[in-house]
Design a protein around this motif. Structure first.
Motif, PDB file in Angstrom:
ATOM      1  N   ASN A 198       0.814  -1.212   0.000  1.00 29.00           N
ATOM      2  CA  ASN A 198       0.000   0.000   0.000  1.00 29.00           C
ATOM      3  C   ASN A 198       0.851   1.267   0.000  1.00 29.00           C
ATOM      4  O   ASN A 198       0.358   2.343  -0.349  1.00 29.00           O
ATOM      5  CB  ASN A 198      -0.919  -0.009   1.229  1.00 29.00           C
ATOM      6  N   LEU A 199       2.117   1.155   0.398  1.00 29.27           N
ATOM      7  CA  LEU A 199       2.981   2.337   0.429  1.00 29.27           C
ATOM      8  C   LEU A 199       3.215   2.890  -0.966  1.00 29.27           C
ATOM      9  O   LEU A 199       3.261   4.106  -1.161  1.00 29.27           O
ATOM     10  CB  LEU A 199       4.329   1.988   1.082  1.00 29.27           C
ATOM     11  N   ASP A 200       3.388   2.011  -1.947  1.00 29.44           N
ATOM     12  CA  ASP A 200       3.659   2.441  -3.318  1.00 29.44           C
ATOM     13  C   ASP A 200       2.388   2.691  -4.122  1.00 29.44           C
ATOM     14  O   ASP A 200       2.352   3.571  -4.985  1.00 29.44           O
ATOM     15  CB  ASP A 200       4.524   1.400  -4.036  1.00 29.44           C
ATOM     16  N   GLU A 201       1.368   1.899  -3.840  1.00 30.76           N
ATOM     17  CA  GLU A 201       0.095   2.049  -4.540  1.00 30.76           C
ATOM     18  C   GLU A 201      -1.029   2.148  -3.515  1.00 30.76           C
ATOM     19  O   GLU A 201      -1.698   1.169  -3.200  1.00 30.76           O
ATOM     20  CB  GLU A 201      -0.142   0.859  -5.474  1.00 30.76           C
ATOM     21  N   PRO A 202      -1.232   3.345  -2.943  1.00 29.19           N
ATOM     22  CA  PRO A 202      -2.199   3.506  -1.852  1.00 29.19           C
ATOM     23  C   PRO A 202      -3.626   3.141  -2.261  1.00 29.19           C
ATOM     24  O   PRO A 202      -4.165   3.675  -3.222  1.00 29.19           O
ATOM     25  CB  PRO A 202      -2.091   4.991  -1.499  1.00 29.19           C
ATOM     26  N   ARG A 203      -4.182   2.209  -1.514  1.00 28.21           N
ATOM     27  CA  ARG A 203      -5.577   1.814  -1.705  1.00 28.21           C
ATOM     28  C   ARG A 203      -6.386   2.042  -0.428  1.00 28.21           C
ATOM     29  O   ARG A 203      -7.601   2.033  -0.466  1.00 28.21           O
ATOM     30  CB  ARG A 203      -5.661   0.332  -2.116  1.00 28.21           C
ATOM     31  N   PHE A 204      -5.687   2.178   0.694  1.00 29.56           N
ATOM     32  CA  PHE A 204      -6.353   2.405   1.972  1.00 29.56           C
ATOM     33  C   PHE A 204      -5.470   3.297   2.837  1.00 29.56           C
ATOM     34  O   PHE A 204      -4.283   3.511   2.541  1.00 29.56           O
ATOM     35  CB  PHE A 204      -6.672   1.085   2.683  1.00 29.56           C
ATOM     36  N   THR A 205      -6.060   3.816   3.921  1.00 31.54           N
ATOM     37  CA  THR A 205      -5.334   4.647   4.887  1.00 31.54           C
ATOM     38  C   THR A 205      -5.146   3.867   6.175  1.00 31.54           C
ATOM     39  O   THR A 205      -6.103   3.274   6.696  1.00 31.54           O
ATOM     40  CB  THR A 205      -6.097   5.947   5.179  1.00 31.54           C
ATOM     41  N   VAL A 206      -3.928   3.873   6.689  1.00 27.78           N
ATOM     42  CA  VAL A 206      -3.635   3.215   7.963  1.00 27.78           C
ATOM     43  C   VAL A 206      -3.862   4.213   9.090  1.00 27.78           C
ATOM     44  O   VAL A 206      -3.356   5.344   9.055  1.00 27.78           O
ATOM     45  CB  VAL A 206      -2.185   2.696   7.994  1.00 27.78           C
TER      46      VAL A 206
END
Length: 288
Positions: free
Chosen positions: A170-178
């Motif tokens: 997800n760091l390179d291709e963000p799909r959600f927020t942590v």
């Protein structure tokens, strides 16, 4: 019993009817025996005690976090031994701010059991409401009929999870927020009392779980929680939220608060920071 929360006076009335299982999960991360000792000194009548270190997590390997999720089948067997069936109404409580109660709430929902509520304000609220108190150890009693009814363990988990690989991707291709539930000083890396590395997952936002409750330990009104999450997350709410903390426990508090606020369906990263920082190849961010 309401969907997610139950008040002390409601529980007093509910205890008089069959089919209610109450679990005491008071715990102190710094003093592992403190919760059981408190339970034995006094608890809600017929409540069963579950230990976060011994029963509600899998063995630690050094790479899977401080409170790794147990195998789902093992957890189902544990709850069956406590008398849980598909028909049970479950209430969970801890000392007061619901950090451990919200975790067991999440685990039961993850198992597929929908009828579970948190006692708002926990043990402190029960005492304030002059609830009856029982001391000693209450053992589970399970009938043959209960055993035959079994659990809904074959259902798909109603609470989704993600693993470290998904968070890394997800760091390179963000799909959600942590969303990180730890205190600000731990999130920023200024102090780290429990894990060998301080800081946070790059791109994560911080929402300390204590912001979900009022001074008496009861949850803030749903409308207030909704406004606060909307202010923090904005349009990120439409893209998906993944909750984490130090070891997957207080992350469930934020997840529970979001459910109260009407934001359903966010996921949990169970390994959380303690798993993430165990691998030096995973990036670490510092600062607020």
């Amino acid at each position: 019993m309401s969907d997610l929360l139950i008040q002390a006076d409601e529980l007093k009335a509910r205890l008089q009817r069959p089919g209610c299982l109450v679990f005491d999960v008071r715990h102190d991360l710094a003093k592992p025996n403190a919760g059981r000792e408190a339970y034995q000194q006094g608890h809600i009548p017929h409540a069963l005690y579950l230990d976060h270190e011994m029963q509600l997590c899998a063995p630690c390997t050094g790479q899977n976090g401080r409170h790794p999720l147990p195998d789902r089948a093992d957890f189902a067997a544990l709850m069956r031994a406590q008398g849980l069936t598909a028909r049970s109404d479950v209430v969970v409580y801890d000392a007061g701010n619901s950090m451990f109660a919200a975790h067991l709430w999440w685990m039961l929902r993850w198992l597929g059991h929908e009828s579970v509520a948190v006692l708002d304000g926990g043990w402190a609220a029960w005492l304030a409401a002059d609830g009856p108190v029982e001391s000693g150890l209450h053992e589970a009693s399970i009938s043959e009929a209960q055993a035959l009814q079994g659990l809904v363990q074959t259902r798909q988990p109603s609470m989704p999870t993600v693993d470290a690989r998904a968070v890394l991707g997800n760091l390179d291709e963000p799909r959600f927020t942590v969303l990180d539930a730890r205190a600000p000083e731990r999130f920023s890396g200024q102090v780290e009392p429990m894990d060998p590395v301080g800081g946070h997952i790059p791109g994560a936002l911080n929402r300390p779980f204590v912001q979900n409750v009022q001074a008496d330990g009861r949850f803030k009104p749903a409308s207030q929680l909704r406004a606060e999450f909307e202010s923090l997350l904005g349009d990120r709410l439409d893209r998906g939220i993944v909750h984490q903390c130090g070891s997957g426990i207080t992350a469930c508090h934020n997840l529970f608060a979001m459910e109260l606020a009407g934001f359903r369906g966010s996921a949990l990263y169970p390994g959380s920071w303690s798993e993430w920082c165990s691998n030096p190849d995973r990036p670490v961010a510092k600062g607020a």
